[in-house]
Design an enzyme around this catalytic site. Structure first.
Site: not given
Length: 519
Positions: A60, A87-88, A175, A177, A229-234, A375
């Site tokens: 942080g 770290c913090y 860090h 990550e 929507s036609g995208g991967v998520d929906s 994603k």
């Protein structure tokens, strides 16, 4: 939908305001261990809900001595489970356990080397004695709390890593990550698997199994409509819901008039083949464009679009009879950026139309199977479901569509201009064989007009910006180093083929500090 982590090994990440906090979650999940981010002041019951096997304290921007600096809640250390401070987070743990934190003689920002001084440390199992890490701190620990020992040091930090083995408390000044820490993934894996004893069960197949079961339990005999929507998520959402409840699902594809060139026609053909009469097509172009007329504020655009979607879904639900649920493809980054997933410690970056943009009056209950997924995890689930790779790896497209890629006012003419320019960007990048290397690529219609010369005539026309980024999950991104010849073809074609455009610029901003979308 219940939180996925409740039925499996889980690591809770407490967010102290680090720009890397989401990356911690990502890196732990790469170990096939579920992780979820909560605010640093999450209540005891909020943490109990996840029944964590371990807790990670993020970094942080504060010093532990700052007035009003976030502190470490007492109930965290009373849990008798492993805790890792980064770290913090490490400084905070040492400070509250009566160690001493002081301003470092020299700040450490960037790459550094640490010497592992205790090779028996479980945190550094399997690693060489010298490690390259990423530092970002101005304070350091000068005296350890009782019971702690040092397990690593650097030239500027005598306590670059510390641990209290009996209480299973650990801390690192760097860090792990971020990718700049060469073996950070191993360190986090050692914490999750070796120290916390987590089972690596967070996989695409387990996500599908749990999601299908949860959807069945939630819906029962009710009916669901899914905004497609036609995208991967929906598409992944529709597939999961259909697998769970079959013909109780109706997918609704809404043409907002803000889609990419030819996308409405292509989507109807593709999903008509997959869903048959379970697909309902609604052309609402005039509704959306009329509602957005004269609106320039991006937050207002998102709210208008969210409201319009719900109005249409509820109209379709009424036409179908009683519909109890609306399924949509909200992702974890949507929730985080809308400050819906990290409590009062989070700042709103932008309101996603499917999170903060939804009206309170909505009558249907939401089903969001992907709400806790990034994603790349959604793509892995899609592949496991057997969806075609060309659909899975399509560039992400925002729910509000071209509304957030047209800076300023939206009208039919500006939409058509952007559709034509965007199609050229996508064609050139894909024909160059770069479609799988670049996370997202698109055109933006700016509100700027500039002087140009075409033939022997002066022009005063639109500026189009090209945006292309590389990323893993969309939480962070770097601008793509597209070959000059590809950029040259894009610019030449847009200026020559798209009426009303005389200048093309390339966006070389990374996320952070920018976002991927312009609005």
């Amino acid at each position: 939908m219940p939180t996925p982590g409740t039925a499996r090994s889980t690591i809770v990440v407490l967010d102290y305001g680090s720009q890397y906090a989401q990356l911690i979650v990502r890196r732990v999940r790469e170990c096939h261990v579920y992780a979820e981010m909560l605010p640093w002041d999450a209540s005891e019951s909020d943490i109990d809900r996840l029944n964590p096997a371990g807790i990670i304290l993020s970094g942080g921007p504060n010093s532990v001595y700052d007035a009003g600096a976030p502190h470490l809640c007492e109930h965290v250390l009373k849990r008798d489970i492993p805790v890792l401070g980064l770290c913090y987070g490490m400084q905070l743990m040492a400070h509250q356990m009566q160690g001493r934190v002081a301003l470092a003689e020299h700040r450490e920002y960037g790459l550094a080397q640490v010497q592992i001084t205790d090779p028996s440390s479980a945190l550094f199992h399997g690693l060489d004695a010298v490690q390259q890490v990423w530092m970002s701190h101005g304070d350091r620990i000068d005296a350890l709390p009782v019971g702690f020992v040092a397990s690593a040091r650097s030239d500027n930090s005598p306590y670059a890593a510390i641990e209290h083995r009996e209480r299973r408390l650990y801390g690192v000044q760097f860090h792990p990550e971020v990718v700049h820490t060469e073996h950070g993934a191993v360190i986090l894996s050692n914490f999750a698997l070796r120290i916390c004893g987590c089972t690596p069960s967070w996989t695409a197949s387990s996500i599908i199994h749990d999601s299908v079961r949860s959807i069945r339990e939630t819906v029962g005999g009710g009916r669901v409509i899914c905004g497609l929507s036609g995208g991967v998520d929906s598409t992944v959402v529709a597939t999961l819901v259909h697998r769970a409840i079959g013909d109780q699902l109706t997918a609704v594809f809404v043409n907002t008039g803000l889609l990419r060139q030819n996308e409405a026609e292509e989507t109807v053909v593709r999903f008509g083949q997959l869903l048959g009469d379970r697909l309902q097509y609604v052309d609402a172009s005039e509704v959306f464009l009329h509602a957005l007329a004269g609106v320039t504020d991006p937050e207002r655009k998102r709210v208008i679009i969210g409201n319009a979607f719900i109005d249409i879904f509820e109209q379709e639900a009424a036409r179908l009879g009683k519909v109890d649920y609306l399924a949509q493809g909200t992702l974890y980054p949507d929730v985080i950026e809308s400050a819906g997933g990290t409590g009062n410690a989070a700042a709103t970056i932008k309101t996603h139309h499917n999170v903060g943009g939804l009206p309170e009056r909505m009558r249907m209950q939401l089903i969001e199977p992907l709400r806790y997924l990034f994603k790349d995890e959604v793509r892995a689930v899609g592949l496991e479901l057997g969806l075609p790779p060309d659909l899975i790896y399509r560039p992400p497209f925002p729910g509000p569509g071209l509304a957030v890629r047209i800076v300023g006012e939206i009208n039919y003419e500006r939409v058509a201009t952007l559709q034509a320019a965007d199609a050229i960007v996508r064609q050139e990048i894909e024909s160059a064989g770069l479609g799988r290397d670049v996370w997202q690529y698109f055109a933006v219609l700016t509100p700027l007009q500039t002087v140009g010369v075409m033939g022997d005539n002066r022009t005063y026309a639109n500026v189009v910006a090209v945006r292309a980024v590389t990323s893993v999950d969309g939480m962070t991104a770097d601008w793509a180093r597209l070959p000059y010849e590809v950029l040259a073809r894009i610019s030449s074609r847009i200026v020559n083929q798209v009426p009303g455009v005389n200048r093309v610029v390339y966006d070389i901003s990374s996320k952070p500090p920018a976002t991927i979308e312009w609005e």
